[in-house]
Design an enzyme around this catalytic site. Structure first.
Site, PDB file in Angstrom:
ATOM      1  N   ASP A 415       0.839  -1.199   0.000  1.00  0.00           N
ATOM      2  CA  ASP A 415       0.000   0.000   0.000  1.00  0.00           C
ATOM      3  C   ASP A 415       0.878   1.254   0.000  1.00  0.00           C
ATOM      4  O   ASP A 415       2.066   1.212   0.310  1.00  0.00           O
ATOM      5  CB  ASP A 415      -0.898  -0.021   1.230  1.00  0.00           C
ATOM      6  CG  ASP A 415      -2.195   0.742   1.028  1.00  0.00           C
ATOM      7  OD1 ASP A 415      -2.331   1.426  -0.008  1.00  0.00           O
ATOM      8  OD2 ASP A 415      -3.079   0.641   1.900  1.00  0.00           O
ATOM      9  N   GLU A 418       2.724   6.920  -2.612  1.00  0.00           N
ATOM     10  CA  GLU A 418       2.433   8.083  -3.453  1.00  0.00           C
ATOM     11  C   GLU A 418       2.900   9.407  -2.827  1.00  0.00           C
ATOM     12  O   GLU A 418       3.311  10.318  -3.556  1.00  0.00           O
ATOM     13  CB  GLU A 418       0.921   8.192  -3.720  1.00  0.00           C
ATOM     14  CG  GLU A 418       0.300   6.958  -4.342  1.00  0.00           C
ATOM     15  CD  GLU A 418      -0.281   6.009  -3.311  1.00  0.00           C
ATOM     16  OE1 GLU A 418      -0.822   4.965  -3.712  1.00  0.00           O
ATOM     17  OE2 GLU A 418      -0.197   6.312  -2.097  1.00  0.00           O
ATOM     18  N   ASP A 481      -8.992   3.594  -3.372  1.00  0.00           N
ATOM     19  CA  ASP A 481     -10.139   3.848  -2.507  1.00  0.00           C
ATOM     20  C   ASP A 481     -11.342   4.336  -3.304  1.00  0.00           C
ATOM     21  O   ASP A 481     -11.474   5.525  -3.621  1.00  0.00           O
ATOM     22  CB  ASP A 481      -9.769   4.872  -1.437  1.00  0.00           C
ATOM     23  CG  ASP A 481      -8.674   4.351  -0.513  1.00  0.00           C
ATOM     24  OD1 ASP A 481      -8.377   3.154  -0.554  1.00  0.00           O
ATOM     25  OD2 ASP A 481      -8.101   5.160   0.242  1.00  0.00           O
TER      26      ASP A 481
END
Length: 774
Positions: A415, A418, A481
């Site tokens: 995960d 970014e 998401d």
């Protein structure tokens, strides 16, 4: 980034130098070069106080032309750089005459005009596909001293632009301003987790800007007939990528930047997670797993999200003993139930983590300019970021992963990646602006290589969120998401199709949506879509995603589509092998398969799953769905109904159904197992042959679980009879059929006989689907 004020003026604060003349052209053995001058250099006085752009064109591989432009080349080496796989012995021809300077590679040619205005034209065969003309290329200075390089390529009438990463904005990128800059913005904004500086044109070519940092695209948005791309600095490099079809363009692009690795067969099954902020312990986990089995719901992977570790300590790679007092035993118990295990990780280290002091001491984190550790409080308190340009940091981080693999973990959800700072100092001196996007490549590579090392080649699989160009080598990626509604379901699909047109082979999404809790109808529609995607995962934020929480009908829907996917694995895994070998996405935008059909050029609510299956997810509670079928005969895989294409279709579907059509002259191999994705696909195989066309050979290869060919099936309809040949090691039963053991053969839809050439079937009148099994 825009620089123009209308058609004639420049925005205040900018000055643009554009070439008007090609000076001193040179044709070398495999390269051409010219100086691009902003004025006519014929008189000697004009050669004083003049800036020049040096333009070089070369070819790293057949059907690809590299354009390299620089103003000043004397700067420090720029790091990082994308890895470009140049092919040796590429046949390149160059030439120079009074009119042009040119280079040719495969069917692709670039020509620089020697007379009149400056310009570069690109041709595929004898057809001009795009070019950089008057005032298109430019060296730009801003009042603050920042410099930029840009080019503008022609955007023709009716030409559509696709790709540029996993973007949730409109599928056709015309009219959009897009920055290649990874951000954690969800699926409902213009931001993207996976920004790829590559676009695909409906005219049959691609453009890859070779810069891992910020690349700003104006796609028909600053100049409506141009695609503009710009970068900071003194250099610009891009590739024009050709190919016979859009499929070949993608193959060439992925040959240049890396082919997708083949994920192991087990990853194609159903994944279930704990969800994110829910409360769970081993009892909760086991209740989910046992509940799936009790309801005859095949489950193949269980994923532990963030809270397998102690809160505020992420990432420390330690199970929270208060919740999981016996993690090794728990994983063993899950393995006994036939499950693979995935756990959540990220590259951020909280100051509360047991790893922080160790990482700080050895210099394993990104640093500030003063030499201290770069930290902030977003996500985790006092969070540091692992510096993957430091080989020792990679080893250190990887060793903790190795311990977890030894404990029983099979995969990692990588995960984040970014929110990478641009004011940090890297171990290897990399430029932090160029590292912002590229960081995720190093992160995912480290984790992927640990899995390969521990589990073996062909057994590594991630569940990754962020990526840059080349990230397709480390699958699988998921869409981030999303929200639990139909709008977000549709925007997720747009993102996945755009990512597929950017070189990525495998993609997933959170079935039912991540944010909020879906109503039952959204959950069930999303389940059908999710299980007809490359990879399938149930995941949410603040609530669980087990199907019985959405009603008994949701259980039935989940069971039906999970078992259907397992039976389709001989076909789906063959599609996966094609993705890894050819660089084609498993889920394909319609324009990729049908570029000659203009009706497919804008479609973003349906897709091809491999070569032969068309999927149109249902985005409404009432089941109403409108979709487009290209010309030809299409057969519903679920009902057997035949429809003629070349038109829009409107259908009503219950929750156990959706438009799932097979194109004509297709062979769909279906397996005998419906409760797991990894099995001997040839054993008990059924061949479903759809609407054969006279004289057109059909072919399909059924792989084994390592991706090697197990069976190759060829079929040809001639004079009303269908001859079928099965080759390869395959299974003993199919070999027996080839030897003429007709008593073991069952044919629905036709009359079978054995001939010297193999199996021959005479289809019954009006039949559109033959089913052959032993």
């Amino acid at each position: 980034m825009k620089f123009s004020d209308g058609n004639w003026l420049t925005l205040p604060g900018f000055e643009i130098m554009s070439p008007v003349q090609a000076y001193d052209p040179r044709a070398k053995e495999k390269e051409i070069q010219v100086y691009a001058s902003p004025r006519d250099l014929t008189p000697r006085w004009a050669m004083l106080d003049v800036p020049l752009l040096t333009v070089r064109l070369s070819s790293p591989m057949e059907d690809v032309i590299r354009v390299s432009v620089h103003h000043h080349k004397g700067g420090a080496p720029l790091k990082p750089e994308f890895r470009i796989a140049e092919q040796e012995n590429t046949t390149v021809t160059t030439g120079l005459n009074e009119d042009e300077l040119w280079i040719e590679s495969g069917q692709l040619k670039a020509s620089i005009c020697r007379g009149g205005d400056w310009g570069i034209s690109f041709y595929k065969g004898d057809k001009r596909i795009t070019g950089s003309g008057h005032r298109a290329m430019g060296y730009i200075t801003r009042d603050d001293g920042q410099t930029f390089m840009r080019d503008q390529l022609d955007l023709g009438v009716g030409e559509n632009i696709y790709g540029l990463g996993e973007r949730f904005t409109p599928f056709v990128k015309n009219g959009q301003s897009l920055d290649i800059w990874n951000r954690d913005g969800g699926t409902g904004t213009e931001q993207a987790y996976k920004n790829i500086p590559f676009y695909l044109s409906s005219k049959g070519y691609g453009v890859f800007v070779n810069n891992p940092g910020l690349v700003s695209f104006e796609v028909g948005s600053e100049k409506v007939s141009k695609v503009q791309f710009s970068v900071e600095g003194e250099q610009l490099e891009y590739f024009i990528i050709g190919g016979e079809t859009l499929r070949h363009v993608l193959q060439n692009y992925t040959a240049l930047t890396g082919k997708p690795s083949l994920p192991p067969a087990w990853t194609f099954g159903l994944w279930l997670t704990t969800s994110f902020t829910t409360n769970y312990d081993e009892d909760t986990v086991m209740s989910f797993v046992d509940g799936m089995k009790e309801r005859d719901l095949p489950l193949h992977v269980f994923h532990f999200d963030c809270f397998w570790m102690k809160p505020l300590h992420w990432t420390d790679f330690e199970w929270d003993e208060a919740v999981f007092p016996d993690p090794r035993g728990m994983l063993s118990r899950l393995k006994e139930k036939g499950l693979k295990i995935c756990i959540w990780i990220n590259p951020y280290i909280s100051e509360q983590s047991r790893l922080f002091d160790e990482g700080e001491k050895h210099g394993y984190f990104l640093k500030k300019q003063d030499g201290g550790v770069w930290q902030w409080d977003r996500w985790q308190p006092g969070m540091a970021i692992v510096d993957f340009t430091n080989p020792e940091a990679c080893r250190w981080y990887g060793d903790y992963l190795r311990e977890l693999v030894d404990m029983g973990v099979d995969s990692f959800k990588t995960d984040f990646g970014e929110r990478i700072p641009t004011d940090a100092v890297y171990f290897d001196g990399s430029d932090p602006h160029r590292m912002h996007n590229y960081y995720t490549q190093l992160y995912n590579q480290v984790v992927f290589e640990v899995l390969e090392e521990k589990l073996g080649k062909g057994e590594a699989a991630l569940f990754a969120r962020s990526a840059t160009a080349g990230g397709q080598q480390f699958p699988v990626h998921w869409g981030g998401d999303c929200t639990a509604n139909y709008d977000s379901m549709a925007e997720s699909l747009r993102g996945g199709l755009s990512l597929g047109l950017s070189g990525f082979g495998f993609w997933s999404h959170d079935i039912g949506g991540f944010e909020s809790t879906a109503p039952a109808d959204v959950y069930m529609r999303w389940a059908a879509f999710g299980l007809l995607s490359s990879h399938s995962r149930l995941h949410g934020n603040q609530s669980y995603r087990v199907p019985w929480l959405f009603g008994e009908e949701a259980v039935d829907v989940m069971r039906f589509f999970t078992k259907l996917k397992c039976r389709l694995m001989p076909y789906l895994f063959g599609t996966a092998v094609d993705a890894s070998v050819l660089g084609l996405p498993a889920m394909r935008a319609m324009v990729l398969e049908f570029p000659e059909d203009y009706g497919c050029h804008t479609l973003d609510r349906q897709y091809m799953l491999g070569d032969s299956l068309l999927v149109a997810p249902v985005f409404s509670e009432d089941g109403q769905v409108d979709f487009y079928l290209p010309a030809g005969t299409w057969t519903s895989l679920l009902t057997g109904e035949t429809v003629q294409g070349g038109r829009w279709i409107s259908e009503q579907h219950g929750f156990m159904s959706l438009p799932l059509y097979v194109r004509s002259s297709s062979i769909i191999p279906m397996g005998a197992v419906d409760d797991k994705p990894d099995y001997d696909y040839a054993d008990g195989l059924e061949l479903h042959i759809f609407a054969p066309v006279e004289g057109k050979e059909m072919r399909v290869t059924v792989p084994d679980m390592k991706g090697n060919p197990a069976l190759t099936v060829r079929a040809l309809l001639q004079e009303g009879k269908l001859s079928i040949q099965v080759e390869g090691a395959g299974s003993k039963a199919w070999k027996a059929v080839l030897r003429g053991c007709m008593e073991s053969l069952s044919v629905e839809g036709g009359q079978a006989e054995m001939t010297d050439q193999g199996l021959c079937v005479t289809p019954h009148a009006g039949i559109s689907e033959l089913k052959i099994r032993y």
